[in-house]
Design an enzyme around this catalytic site. Structure first.
Site, PDB file in Angstrom:
ATOM      1  N   ASP A 126       0.824  -1.202   0.000  1.00  0.00           N
ATOM      2  CA  ASP A 126       0.000   0.000   0.000  1.00  0.00           C
ATOM      3  C   ASP A 126       0.865   1.262   0.000  1.00  0.00           C
ATOM      4  O   ASP A 126       2.091   1.196   0.158  1.00  0.00           O
ATOM      5  CB  ASP A 126      -0.947   0.001   1.213  1.00  0.00           C
ATOM      6  CG  ASP A 126      -0.271  -0.431   2.510  1.00  0.00           C
ATOM      7  OD1 ASP A 126       0.974  -0.420   2.568  1.00  0.00           O
ATOM      8  OD2 ASP A 126      -0.975  -0.778   3.452  1.00  0.00           O
ATOM      9  N   ASP A 156      -7.378  -1.084  14.364  1.00  0.00           N
ATOM     10  CA  ASP A 156      -8.796  -1.206  13.980  1.00  0.00           C
ATOM     11  C   ASP A 156      -9.051  -2.442  13.126  1.00  0.00           C
ATOM     12  O   ASP A 156     -10.129  -2.602  12.571  1.00  0.00           O
ATOM     13  CB  ASP A 156      -9.268   0.061  13.251  1.00  0.00           C
ATOM     14  CG  ASP A 156      -8.581   0.255  11.897  1.00  0.00           C
ATOM     15  OD1 ASP A 156      -7.710  -0.562  11.518  1.00  0.00           O
ATOM     16  OD2 ASP A 156      -8.922   1.242  11.209  1.00  0.00           O
ATOM     17  N   HIS A 179      -7.341  -3.449  10.334  1.00  0.00           N
ATOM     18  CA  HIS A 179      -7.039  -3.433   8.898  1.00  0.00           C
ATOM     19  C   HIS A 179      -5.825  -4.300   8.579  1.00  0.00           C
ATOM     20  O   HIS A 179      -4.932  -4.456   9.413  1.00  0.00           O
ATOM     21  CB  HIS A 179      -6.861  -2.001   8.366  1.00  0.00           C
ATOM     22  CG  HIS A 179      -5.646  -1.275   8.812  1.00  0.00           C
ATOM     23  ND1 HIS A 179      -5.670   0.022   9.291  1.00  0.00           N
ATOM     24  CD2 HIS A 179      -4.318  -1.618   8.830  1.00  0.00           C
ATOM     25  CE1 HIS A 179      -4.449   0.421   9.569  1.00  0.00           C
ATOM     26  NE2 HIS A 179      -3.611  -0.560   9.304  1.00  0.00           N
ATOM     27  N   GLU A 189      -9.725  -0.864   5.457  1.00  0.00           N
ATOM     28  CA  GLU A 189     -10.326  -0.440   6.711  1.00  0.00           C
ATOM     29  C   GLU A 189     -11.677  -1.129   6.922  1.00  0.00           C
ATOM     30  O   GLU A 189     -12.216  -1.764   6.003  1.00  0.00           O
ATOM     31  CB  GLU A 189     -10.486   1.090   6.685  1.00  0.00           C
ATOM     32  CG  GLU A 189      -9.166   1.861   6.567  1.00  0.00           C
ATOM     33  CD  GLU A 189      -8.361   1.903   7.869  1.00  0.00           C
ATOM     34  OE1 GLU A 189      -8.422   0.935   8.653  1.00  0.00           O
ATOM     35  OE2 GLU A 189      -7.629   2.898   8.081  1.00  0.00           O
TER      36      GLU A 189
HETATM   37  C1  F6R Z   1       1.570  -1.251   5.976  1.00  0.00           C
HETATM   38  C2  F6R Z   1       0.267  -1.859   6.165  1.00  0.00           C
HETATM   39  C3  F6R Z   1      -0.501  -1.685   7.428  1.00  0.00           C
HETATM   40  C4  F6R Z   1       0.364  -1.849   8.679  1.00  0.00           C
HETATM   41  C5  F6R Z   1      -0.475  -1.616   9.928  1.00  0.00           C
HETATM   42  C6  F6R Z   1       0.351  -1.759  11.195  1.00  0.00           C
HETATM   43  O1  F6R Z   1       2.067  -1.532   4.701  1.00  0.00           O
HETATM   44  O2  F6R Z   1      -0.205  -2.507   5.287  1.00  0.00           O
HETATM   45  O3  F6R Z   1      -1.563  -2.605   7.460  1.00  0.00           O
HETATM   46  O4  F6R Z   1       0.897  -3.129   8.679  1.00  0.00           O
HETATM   47  O5  F6R Z   1      -1.023  -0.332   9.871  1.00  0.00           O
HETATM   48  O6  F6R Z   1       1.313  -0.754  11.217  1.00  0.00           O
HETATM   49  P1  F6R Z   1       2.526  -0.838  12.248  1.00  0.00           P
HETATM   50  O7  F6R Z   1       3.288  -2.042  11.885  1.00  0.00           O
HETATM   51  O8  F6R Z   1       3.329   0.420  12.015  1.00  0.00           O
HETATM   52  O9  F6R Z   1       1.906  -0.935  13.604  1.00  0.00           O
END
Ligand code: F6R
Length: 257
Positions: free
Chosen positions: A67, A136, A138, A143
């Site tokens: 992403d 949350d 995701h 989301e």
């Molecule tokens: C990032 C992604 C997100 C993160 C998630 C957790 O490429 O796809 O789903 O893995 O937001 O983020 P961190 O690891 O920073 O807690």
């Protein structure tokens, strides 16, 4: 799902790196899916060490990230393309032309999303996708409410995600983009193996829902329950709300014996 509960981040990273190494040992031309953010950093450290010591090579592989934020200046340090280069790609041996990231600055974002999905399909699909999870629920930037069959698309980040990620933007939630481009849940589910890593108390509720909750668009990661080869590698804090934690430990130990 295979659920591994580890004493610390380093052991999560070692276990995830073992799965990546096993893949590239048997299949040097594999397609590896990468997550950005803090969760996979220990995994990337282990992989960097193995490439540096010559026990692992990505020279014949392809990398696809999950992403990207939409609309950040091309040289903004928090563009996920820059972050994943800084944290991982600049220190391993994927050839530059073998690294693929969704373009959050395209004039036609819809076309960029479709092209990204097609490029993954044309490459034969992702062999192993590394995932983090948002508080949350995701995965990627899918989301709550996202369709389980969605393809790469432009999405809107929740306030929760923007709040969680404000730590990378000088604690200023308004500096965190509201839009993203992300592989869809349908795209992610086509990867042949999913390896999700998570640490800390802030992920405990999302992990409980992922492992023990009903499959529901409210917690997008729950779709992983439908995947035939999904691994969830977490620390004690992230595991702290699991009702059947002792059972998962027993299954993990017995499957390694
Ligand atoms: C990032 C992604 C997100 C993160 C998630 C957790 O490429 O796809 O789903 O893995 O937001 O983020 P961190 O690891 O920073 O807690």
């Amino acid at each position: 799902m295979k659920i591994g509960i580890f004493p610390d981040d380093d052991s999560i990273g070692r276990a995830a790196a073992d799965l990546v190494q096993e893949l590239f040992t048997h299949h040097p031309q594999a397609n590896l899916g990468l997550a950005t953010g803090s969760s996979p950093l220990a995994t990337y450290r282990h992989l960097i060490d193995r490439v540096s010591s010559g026990t692992l090579s990505f020279a014949r592989g392809q990398a696809y990230t999950l992403d990207e934020y939409v609309g950040l200046e091309p040289d903004h340090p928090q563009r996920y393309r820059h972050v994943i280069y800084r944290d991982f790609l600049s220190r391993v041996d994927f050839p530059a032309q073998s690294v693929h990231t969704p373009n959050g600055n395209a004039n036609d974002l819809g076309a960029a999303a479709r092209n990204y999905d097609q490029s993954i399909a044309q490459a034969g699909g992702i062999d192993l996708q590394i995932l983090g999870i948002g508080s949350d629920g995701h995965i990627g930037f899918n989301e709550p409410g996202e369709s389980f069959s969605s393809r790469t698309h432009v999405g809107v980040l929740t306030d929760q995600t923007r709040q969680d990620n404000a730590r990378f933007f000088g604690a200023d939630i308004d500096a965190v983009p509201a839009y993203c481009i992300t592989q869809g849940l349908g795209t992610i589910m086509e990867a042949r193996r999913l390896v999700l890593v998570a640490q800390g108390r802030s992920k405990a509720r999302a992990i409980r829902e992922l492992v023990e909750g009903a499959v529901s668009a409210r917690w997008p990661a729950t779709i992983m329950q439908m995947h035939p080869d999904a691994w969830v590698l977490i620390d004690e804090e992230a595991a702290s709300e699991l009702e059947l934690i002792d059972y998962y430990r027993e299954v993990w130990e017995k499957s390694r014996a």
